[in-house]
Design an enzyme around this catalytic site. Structure first.
Site, mmCIF file in Angstrom:
data_model
loop_
_atom_site.group_PDB
_atom_site.id
_atom_site.type_symbol
_atom_site.label_atom_id
_atom_site.label_comp_id
_atom_site.label_asym_id
_atom_site.label_seq_id
_atom_site.Cartn_x
_atom_site.Cartn_y
_atom_site.Cartn_z
ATOM 1 N N ASP A 140 -23.441 31.603 -10.007
ATOM 2 C CA ASP A 140 -22.162 32.141 -9.548
ATOM 3 C C ASP A 140 -21.001 31.647 -10.411
ATOM 4 O O ASP A 140 -21.186 31.323 -11.586
ATOM 5 C CB ASP A 140 -21.976 31.768 -8.062
ATOM 6 C CG ASP A 140 -21.275 32.858 -7.287
ATOM 7 O OD1 ASP A 140 -20.139 33.185 -7.651
ATOM 8 O OD2 ASP A 140 -21.860 33.382 -6.326
ATOM 9 N N HIS A 213 -15.376 32.739 -5.718
ATOM 10 C CA HIS A 213 -16.601 33.392 -5.248
ATOM 11 C C HIS A 213 -17.740 32.396 -5.042
ATOM 12 O O HIS A 213 -18.407 32.391 -4.000
ATOM 13 C CB HIS A 213 -16.963 34.448 -6.293
ATOM 14 C CG HIS A 213 -18.006 35.427 -5.889
ATOM 15 N ND1 HIS A 213 -19.342 35.222 -6.131
ATOM 16 C CD2 HIS A 213 -17.923 36.619 -5.283
ATOM 17 C CE1 HIS A 213 -20.026 36.268 -5.683
ATOM 18 N NE2 HIS A 213 -19.189 37.128 -5.165
ATOM 19 N N SER A 541 -22.047 40.300 -1.566
ATOM 20 C CA SER A 541 -21.924 38.942 -2.093
ATOM 21 C C SER A 541 -22.078 37.897 -1.005
ATOM 22 O O SER A 541 -22.572 36.815 -1.268
ATOM 23 C CB SER A 541 -20.520 38.735 -2.665
ATOM 24 O OG SER A 541 -20.478 39.122 -3.986
#
Ligand SMILES: *[C@@H]1O[C@H](CO)[C@@H](O)[C@H](O)[C@H]1NC(C)=O
Ligand SMILES: *[C@@H]1O[C@H](CO)[C@@H](O)[C@H](O)[C@H]1NC(C)=O
Ligand SMILES: *[C@@H]1O[C@H](CO)[C@@H](O)[C@H](O)[C@H]1NC(C)=O
Ligand SMILES: *[C@@H]1O[C@H](CO)[C@@H](O)[C@H](O)[C@H]1NC(C)=O
Ligand SMILES: *[C@@H]1O[C@H](CO)[C@@H](O)[C@H](O)[C@H]1NC(C)=O
Ligand SMILES: *[C@@H]1O[C@H](CO)[C@@H](O)[C@H](O)[C@H]1NC(C)=O
Ligand SMILES: *[C@@H]1O[C@H](CO)[C@@H](O)[C@H](O)[C@H]1NC(C)=O
Ligand SMILES: *[C@@H]1O[C@H](CO)[C@@H](O)[C@H](O)[C@H]1NC(C)=O
Ligand SMILES: *[C@@H]1O[C@H](CO)[C@@H](O)[C@H](O)[C@H]1NC(C)=O
Ligand SMILES: *[C@@H]1O[C@H](CO)[C@@H](O)[C@H](O)[C@H]1NC(C)=O
Ligand SMILES: *[C@@H]1O[C@H](CO)[C@@H](O)[C@H](O)[C@H]1NC(C)=O
Ligand SMILES: CC(=O)N[C@H]1CO[C@H](CO)[C@@H](O)[C@@H]1O
Length: 763
Positions: A140, A213, A541
């Site tokens: 990520d 994220h 996600s």
């Protein structure tokens, strides 16, 4: 302001990774080599690759290597930056198999553990000791190591099997950023730097999250408990990841700032290579290629094959390109592909009129509203800023109109509070994007047309000065019905790279998940200087790390299960009913019943996955048989399996999977009117069991199980059955029919979806 709303409403938090075009003629290539062709004189792969490359490059200076990465676990080969001429020359080198270009990847952008039914006293949490011996690797954008969700309170020492030594932050290896929760942090940017030499400004050598994220996904999967978490008063409570005590190792491949993330294939392959060496048990990958790639050219498919062979459970997001069919990414047979579902939570606000009538609406207003007994006025469509300014100290009521314009006009007039009458799909946009209209600008409530009539009538009945109202905010409502549903943008199957295996596999909570956020990154889009330790994100996600967390709990409790067995347990025990006891709906498709092409096998239920009764296991050779049947050449298969010899004596598209998809020819063709699937199930329950099949029919088809009774004498015994689907003479083009087969022994319910569609399926 207006653009803020547009962004939030129109683009469901998908951040697009921009491909940066460079003028340089050299390109990165990922090159597969046949290790069996390596001459004995070379002591290792790297020196062979160096030598091979030196023979084809312009400057054959061995000390200035063009090799960016040498891959050892995920494939046999390397990544190098080559001119077109060098690339052509390389193709004639001994041992060369094939090469693929280095392509961009795209990110598939606290209540959830409770919604999944996780309980500290029984089920998957205690059975797995909250996943404490399990290591989850995340591919990520990095982590914010100071986040409270990475605290290691109550954690035992790091499992001795862990081989990862690096904790790379701010240009150094500094173990003080890691602990017993965050046990590894590595970054991969050599591919990206070689591809874009002008990118240095945004790339710092650190695993620190510059996007948010990765902090969010890693704490969704395995964040430790943090009390008093909330988002400006919303969703207040305890934040914790699914596998609360599992370890996190972050592999940063996503670079650039919040609005402009970039990632490429060569770096993800190096990251997965490293994760395998380090010894992760589970991988969570919430990103995918920007367009469809065949399995033998898809970096995630290639790298995760090696991970699967090592027993690593790999969870990947399906993408946010729905609701059209065939929009799915990561539809790879050896991965677990995760779709997105809504939760049973909504954020409410109340409007109390001067006559005591109290109306409930929706709001995402983040501020603290304290005024009381304000005058309330009806302002028609609220489309005249001049008029609105005249009543700016009132609560204005706006009739159902262009909400984005109205919201902006009220903002421009600096009005203290607004009530929007709106029927936008019965407020589905709040359910889909709880962060729409999420800001601090002014107090606002959205009410239904029916409540709008009550409000207008109250105002009309009073002289303007006598009409007053109060507003209150930040009410998190649980148990809203129906829930869950399939999230509108969740990508739908079938898989383009392998349509013969039904994808997605499973749906997990996905809308508005509250998880940790870097304290130095703004929480609102577009960037306003507002910060918070937690933030909501929506998209596959966030459903992907949920399933990674569930996979970690199962690995913790069932240490000998293969990744396919874990996937099977998660799929066959999932829910297909919502909290109104109806079949889960597809929100974007007019609330129709969700097909398995949207929902997969169902909505994940971790406690039941612990005890599935039967599992559909898949071995490495089964996947090879599938690749053979897909008409891949030996070399094509080698690029995935790394093995120079692949046994294609038993090609088969009929993978031993816990779901079924059958393609019939459209029209009145009488060919292939019957299709049969063969399955073998393993009894993972205790001892003897008799399972009986029941079929929820597929409209227009006759489905049967042969035999329809399976008698197991002992644990781990395997028995087989045949699923037969008899088609009608006529099959409608683009029709999607579906049903289920369920095996039951009185204790376990082992359900598999069955989809029947047409060969040239293209909706
Ligand atoms: C080879 O490359 C190294 C490092 O770039 C350089 O120092 C050396 O002079 C080069 N040798 C030749 C023969 O080009
Ligand atoms: C950290 O350690 C690794 C392995 O010892 C080394 O390759 C690397 O250059 C070091 N520095 C940084 C910034 O990671
Ligand atoms: C490691 O990081 C800590 C915390 O930022 C810092 O205090 C320390 O000086 C660093 N040590 C090294 C060797 O860089
Ligand atoms: C980026 O870094 C590379 C190697 O570190 C260097 O060759 C290149 O000139 C740098 N580019 C810029 C724009 O600074
Ligand atoms: C990052 O590390 C690479 C190689 O170790 C080095 O070439 C580059 O200059 C470093 N970048 C920065 C911004 O320090
Ligand atoms: C969350 O806030 C509500 C309203 O302010 C309050 O009633 C509730 O007790 C809070 N919940 C938790 C878990 O703190
Ligand atoms: C709202 O009030 C809380 C509690 O007093 C405070 O912490 C928070 O900063 C306030 N929010 C805003 C946006 O002013
Ligand atoms: C808005 O209202 C004002 C009167 O307050 C009027 O003069 C103006 O023409 C109106 N503007 C529009 C666009 O209707
Ligand atoms: C919303 O209002 C419009 C216009 O009045 C109407 O056509 C539409 O059917 C309504 N939608 C819903 C979901 O009630
Ligand atoms: C307003 O007055 C009308 C007619 O007297 C009545 O029917 C209606 O219920 C009243 N509405 C409210 C909100 O008081
Ligand atoms: C593979 O090739 C055979 C022979 O040409 C063909 O019949 C079959 O349909 C192909 N399979 C797939 C999956 O395309
Ligand atoms: C079936 C298949 O994917 N074949 C591929 C084998 O690899 C070559 C080179 O990558 C491709 O051109 C074929 O399409």
């Amino acid at each position: 302001m207006a653009s803020n709303i547009c962004v939030n409403l129109l683009f469901p938090c998908i951040t697009i990774l921009h491909l940066i075009f460079t003028l340089a003629r050299s390109e990165n290539y990922i090159i597969h080599m046949d290790l069996s062709a390596m001459p004995k004189v070379f002591s290792n792969q790297h020196s062979w690759y160096e030598s091979t490359l030196s023979k084809v490059t312009a400057n054959n200076n061995l000390t200035s290597s063009k090799i960016i990465y040498t891959y050892t676990n995920v494939m046999n080969g390397f990544c190098a930056n080559l001119s077109p001429k060098e690339h052509e020359a390389l193709k004639t080198s001994p041992g060369y198999i094939s090469s693929i270009p280095d392509l961009p990847l795209k990110l598939h952008t606290t209540h959830s553990p409770q919604f999944l039914g996780l309980n500290p006293f029984e089920g998957a949490w205690p059975a797995s000791k909250f996943g404490q011996d399990v290591i989850i690797g995340l591919i990520d954008s990095g982590v914010w190591p100071e986040s409270e969700s990475f605290n290691d309170n109550g954690m035992t020492k790091i499992p001795s099997k862990w081989k990862g030594k690096l904790c790379q932050f701010e240009n150094s290896n500094n173990s003080s950023f890691c602990n017993k929760k965050l046990i590894g942090a590595r970054f991969f940017n050599k591919g990206l730097s070689a591809k874009n030499s002008n990118i240095n400004t945004t790339i710092v050598n650190t695993t620190r999250d510059t996007n948010g994220h990765g902090t969010h996904t890693s704490t969704t999967a395995a964040g430790n408990q943090v009390d008093g978490a909330s988002f400006f008063g919303y969703a207040n409570g305890t934040a914790r990841g699914i596998a609360t005590l599992s370890r996190v190792s972050m592999y940063k491949i996503v670079w650039g700032q919040n609005e402009d993330p970039i990632a490429i294939s060569s770096d993800i392959m190096a990251a997965i290579d490293a994760a395998i060496s380090d010894g992760v048990d589970v991988l969570s990958i919430s990103l995918g290629p920007t367009f469809d790639l065949p399995l033998n050219e898809d970096p995630i498919a290639i790298a995760s094959f090696a991970a699967m062979e090592k027993g690593i459970f790999v969870s990947c997001s399906a993408g946010n390109d729905g609701p059209d069919f065939k929009t799915l990414r990561n539809g790879t047979p050896w991965l677990t592909t995760v779709a997105a579902g809504t939760m049973d939570r909504e954020f409410h606000a109340t409007l109390t009129l001067g006559n005591g009538v109290s109306l409930t609406g929706w709001s995402n207003y983040l501020g603290n509203f304290s005024a009381s007994n304000l005058p309330i006025v009806f302002m028609g469509l609220c489309d005249n800023v001049t008029e609105l300014i005249k009543v700016k100290n009132n609560i204005v009521v706006c009739d159902d109109g262009d909400i984005i314009e109205q919201y902006s006009y009220v903002y421009q007039a600096n009005v203290v509070g607004a009530v929007f009458i709106s029927n936008i799909s019965n407020f589905d946009f709040f359910r889909k994007e709880e962060y729409s209209f999420q800001d601090l600008s002014y107090a606002n409530i959205f009410i239904s047309p029916i409540d709008g009539e009550i409000t207008k009538s109250y105002i009309k009945n009073n002289s303007m000065s006598a009409s007053i109202a109060n507003m209150s905010f930040k009410l998190s409502i649980f148990g809203t019905k129906p829930a869950p549903g399939v999230y509108s943008s969740s990508s739908r199957g079938p898989s383009n790279s392998c349509p013969y295996v039904l994808k997605p596999d499973i749906t997990a909570p996905d809308t508005s998940i509250l998880a940790a956020w870097p304290t130095k990154l703004p929480v609102l889009d577009p960037v306003t200087e507002v910060f918070n330790k937690f933030k909501f994100l929506t998209g596959t996600s966030t459903s992907c790390p949920h399933v990674a967390g569930v996979g970690a709990l199962l690995k913790g409790a069932r240490v000998d299960w293969s990744p396919a067995a874990i996937r099977s347990a998660i799929m066959t025990t999932s829910n297909i009913y919502d909290n109104t006891k109806e079949h889960i709906k597809d929100i974007e498709k007019g609330n129709e019943v969700a097909t398995p092409l949207a929902l997969g096998a169902g909505y994940v239920d971790p406690n039941r996955a612990l005890d599935p009764g039967l599992v559909y296991d898949v071995g490495v050779q089964d996947y090879v048989n599938l690749l053979c049947a897909l008409n891949f050449t030996q070399k094509n298969i080698t690029t995935i399996t790394r093995s120079s010899f692949n046994d294609c004596s038993k090609p088969s598209l009929d993978l031993n999977y816990p779901s079924f998809i059958a393609f019939f020819n459209a029209g009145n063709s009488s060919s292939r009117a019957i299709q049969e699937f063969h399955r073998t199930v393993t009894n993972v329950g205790e001892g003897q069991a008799i399972y009986v099949a029941s079929i929820m029919p597929v409209e227009g088809y006759r489905v049967s199980a042969i035999p329809n009774k399976l008698m197991f004498n002992k644990k781990n015994e395997m028995l087989s059955y045949k699923l037969r689907i008899e088609g009608p003479r006529m099959t409608q083009n683009n029709e999607v029919a579906f049903g289920y087969i369920t095996w039951q022994d009185g204790k376990h319910v082992v359900r598999s979806p069955i989809v029947v569609t047409t060969t040239n399926f293209n909706l």
